[in-house]
Motif scaffolding. Structure first.
Motif, PDB file in Angstrom:
ATOM      1  N   GLU A  61       0.833  -1.212   0.000  1.00 51.56           N
ATOM      2  CA  GLU A  61       0.000   0.000   0.000  1.00 51.56           C
ATOM      3  C   GLU A  61       0.863   1.256   0.000  1.00 51.56           C
ATOM      4  OE1 GLU A  61      -3.365   2.237   2.784  1.00 51.56           O
ATOM      5  OE2 GLU A  61      -2.518   0.308   3.399  1.00 51.56           O
ATOM      6  N   GLY A  62       1.866   1.264   0.850  1.00 49.09           N
ATOM      7  CA  GLY A  62       2.749   2.429   0.923  1.00 49.09           C
ATOM      8  C   GLY A  62       3.518   2.643  -0.363  1.00 49.09           C
ATOM      9  N   LYS A  65       1.370   4.107  -3.096  1.00 50.31           N
ATOM     10  CA  LYS A  65       1.183   5.549  -2.918  1.00 50.31           C
ATOM     11  C   LYS A  65       2.435   6.307  -3.352  1.00 50.31           C
ATOM     12  CE  LYS A  65      -1.103   6.438   0.752  1.00 50.31           C
ATOM     13  NZ  LYS A  65      -1.496   6.644   2.172  1.00 50.31           N
ATOM     14  N   LEU A  66       3.598   5.742  -3.004  1.00 47.49           N
ATOM     15  CA  LEU A  66       4.859   6.411  -3.334  1.00 47.49           C
ATOM     16  C   LEU A  66       5.107   6.443  -4.833  1.00 47.49           C
ATOM     17  CD1 LEU A  66       7.437   7.781  -2.335  1.00 47.49           C
ATOM     18  CD2 LEU A  66       8.466   5.508  -2.098  1.00 47.49           C
ATOM     19  N   GLU A  68       3.188   6.997  -7.189  1.00 47.44           N
ATOM     20  CA  GLU A  68       2.542   8.149  -7.807  1.00 47.44           C
ATOM     21  C   GLU A  68       3.329   9.436  -7.575  1.00 47.44           C
ATOM     22  OE1 GLU A  68      -0.206   8.010  -9.782  1.00 47.44           O
ATOM     23  OE2 GLU A  68       0.186   5.851  -9.593  1.00 47.44           O
ATOM     24  N   LYS A 169       4.142  17.211  -2.141  1.00 44.50           N
ATOM     25  CA  LYS A 169       2.960  16.384  -1.866  1.00 44.50           C
ATOM     26  C   LYS A 169       3.202  15.234  -0.901  1.00 44.50           C
ATOM     27  CE  LYS A 169       0.912  17.200  -6.455  1.00 44.50           C
ATOM     28  NZ  LYS A 169       0.403  16.548  -7.688  1.00 44.50           N
ATOM     29  N   ALA A 173       0.567  13.198   1.687  1.00 44.49           N
ATOM     30  CA  ALA A 173       0.166  11.892   1.150  1.00 44.49           C
ATOM     31  C   ALA A 173       0.293  10.794   2.196  1.00 44.49           C
ATOM     32  CB  ALA A 173       1.008  11.555  -0.076  1.00 44.49           C
ATOM     33  N   PHE A 174       1.245  10.960   3.109  1.00 49.44           N
ATOM     34  CA  PHE A 174       1.454   9.954   4.151  1.00 49.44           C
ATOM     35  C   PHE A 174       1.000  10.433   5.528  1.00 49.44           C
ATOM     36  CE2 PHE A 174       4.195   8.376   0.785  1.00 49.44           C
ATOM     37  CZ  PHE A 174       3.959   7.009   0.845  1.00 49.44           C
TER      38      PHE A 174
END
Length: 211
Positions: A61-62, A65-66, A68, A169, A173-174
């Motif tokens: 999941e992390g 996200k990264l 992107e 960002k 984002a995190f």
């Protein structure tokens, strides 16, 4: 867990390469990552404020996200055991008392020295412009980042420092407070699946001057 073979300092610094492709089957246990970061955090910092903060991104999941946020560094994100996002805490002065209390507790600083230094440091930092504080913190973050890479190398892991990501960002984002936590770099880490390129350095006689 990778066995530490205790390479010499010269081997560690001379054999380090920036690796962009890793063995995706090799993971790093949380305990070993914590030990690695503890070693790295022995780096010096201005007034010993230790402004660095680490976000270890190792879950699917992390990483999703990264990806992107680091679109030109997909291979590192995809194949590495983890990517360590190095931030600086612009409120790191808030931990001054905690750090100096710990120094007294550990017996490495007399209490009277702490009692003199903490108010002096806080007063000094209150007068520093944010940009100057940011510059100081970024120097410290550079020191700890290099030690992350050397600690990883000594443990048999490869790394790659990454500056190409969406810095504006990543904190939000995190789930981090954007104005407080400023990103410095990403460091991918894992077992190398390529040799990496051996690079050259300019001659020291062209870079150093004795006076």
């Amino acid at each position: 867990m990778t066995t530490i073979t205790q390479p010499t300092y010269q081997q560690t610094v001379k054999e380090r390469r920036s690796i962009r492709v890793y063995n995706p089957e090799v993971k790093i246990e949380k305990q070993e990552m914590m030990e690695l970061l503890e070693e790295a955090s022995l780096a010096p910092s201005s007034l010993n404020l230790q402004p660095w903060r680490f976000l270890v991104i190792d879950s699917e999941e992390g990483k999703g996200k990264l990806k992107e946020l680091a679109k030109f560094n997909q291979r590192q994100v995809d194949t590495s055991a983890a990517v360590i996002a190095v931030f600086v805490d612009m409120n790191s002065s808030d931990t001054t008392q905690e750090i100096y209390d710990l120094a007294v507790e550990k017996g490495v600083m007399p209490a009277d020295v702490r009692d003199r230094q903490v108010p002096m440091i806080k007063n000094m930092l209150n007068d520093i412009p944010r940009e100057d504080m940011r510059a100081m913190n970024f120097i410290d973050a550079g020191l700890v980042s290099m030690q992350i890479m050397l600690s990883a190398q000594s443990r048999g892991y490869a790394t790659n420092p990454i500056g190409g990501f969406e810095k504006a960002k990543i904190a939000e984002a995190f789930g981090l407070e954007k104005e407080r936590f400023e990103p410095v770099m990403l460091i991918s880490i894992g077992q190398a699946a390529e040799d990496g390129y051996q690079s050259v350095r300019l001659p020291i006689q062209d870079l150093a001057k004795w006076v």
